[in-house]
Design an enzyme around this catalytic site. Sequence first.
Site, PDB file in Angstrom:
ATOM      1  N   GLN A  18       0.894  -1.147   0.050  1.00 34.44           N
ATOM      2  CA  GLN A  18      -0.010   0.054  -0.117  1.00 34.44           C
ATOM      3  C   GLN A  18       0.923   1.226  -0.065  1.00 34.44           C
ATOM      4  O   GLN A  18       1.247   1.856   1.114  1.00 34.44           O
ATOM      5  CB  GLN A  18      -0.987  -0.023   0.983  1.00 34.44           C
ATOM      6  CG  GLN A  18      -1.998   1.134   1.165  1.00 34.44           C
ATOM      7  CD  GLN A  18      -3.003   1.011   2.290  1.00 34.44           C
ATOM      8  OE1 GLN A  18      -3.042   0.152   2.922  1.00 34.44           O
ATOM      9  NE2 GLN A  18      -3.968   1.908   2.172  1.00 34.44           N
ATOM     10  N   PHE A  19       1.262   1.777  -1.490  1.00 34.56           N
ATOM     11  CA  PHE A  19       1.969   2.743  -1.478  1.00 34.56           C
ATOM     12  C   PHE A  19       1.546   4.111  -0.661  1.00 34.56           C
ATOM     13  O   PHE A  19       2.355   4.978  -0.329  1.00 34.56           O
ATOM     14  CB  PHE A  19       2.354   3.196  -2.794  1.00 34.56           C
ATOM     15  CG  PHE A  19       1.275   3.499  -3.660  1.00 34.56           C
ATOM     16  CD1 PHE A  19       1.073   5.132  -3.720  1.00 34.56           C
ATOM     17  CD2 PHE A  19       0.351   2.852  -4.272  1.00 34.56           C
ATOM     18  CE1 PHE A  19       0.040   5.688  -4.558  1.00 34.56           C
ATOM     19  CE2 PHE A  19      -0.680   3.342  -4.993  1.00 34.56           C
ATOM     20  CZ  PHE A  19      -0.855   4.792  -5.120  1.00 34.56           C
ATOM     21  N   THR A  20       0.117   4.160  -0.484  1.00 32.30           N
ATOM     22  CA  THR A  20      -0.186   5.438   0.029  1.00 32.30           C
ATOM     23  C   THR A  20       0.065   5.884   1.575  1.00 32.30           C
ATOM     24  O   THR A  20      -0.246   6.922   1.787  1.00 32.30           O
ATOM     25  CB  THR A  20      -2.008   5.182   0.172  1.00 32.30           C
ATOM     26  OG1 THR A  20      -2.343   3.887   0.815  1.00 32.30           O
ATOM     27  CG2 THR A  20      -2.671   5.242  -1.668  1.00 32.30           C
TER      28      THR A  20
END
Length: 210
Positions: free
Chosen positions: A78-80
């Site tokens: 989850q790059f967010t």
Amino acid sequence: MRAIVQRVTQASVSVDGEVISSIGKGLCVLLGISKYDTPKDIEYMVRKILNLRVFDENDQRWKKSVVDKNFEVLCVSQFTLQAVLKGNKPDYHLAMGGEQSKAFYGDFLQAMKSAYKPDAIKDGKFGAYMQVQIQNDGPVTISLETPPPKPMQQKQVKGTSGASKSAPITGDEGSTNSLPDSENHSSPIDAEQKIDKFDDLNLDEKRGST
């Protein structure tokens, strides 16, 4: 590297309406990879996740890890988690991008499997649009982050122009001689002048005695 670790009774990942991965009791890990992360960060995060004591044992809380309980771990990239807000809009310039992050995430999963057991480590589909179902148990949610790199220690030194500049600290800092060479040692010319003055004084004393 940042991770949101949740104790769950069950969790699953779906892509296009199809469940592609699921676990029962264990941990669901949402992982955000930074562009500054290194293999050392993988080692740190794997150790923390697998040794995190968030499970109960004989009515005693926070006693056992996922490994102790022989539970499963569902990992989701989850790059967010690397978002930086610019006003109200998230910016992801700190996230590791593209193919590099895919390979790095693969290394993380392999390290998790090597440190625990391969069939107990599940994951979603990297880069896909996923629906993650999490049944949080407690709820218990722990935020983890790898420590930032330590900056090199520097000291201020003066150059020949008198301006200050930084220089790495070396191993000879314990020296007690802090004066410049010009203040600690006489030049050959100064030494000769002192000898001449001494000889002149001796000659004057001899003349006065006669």
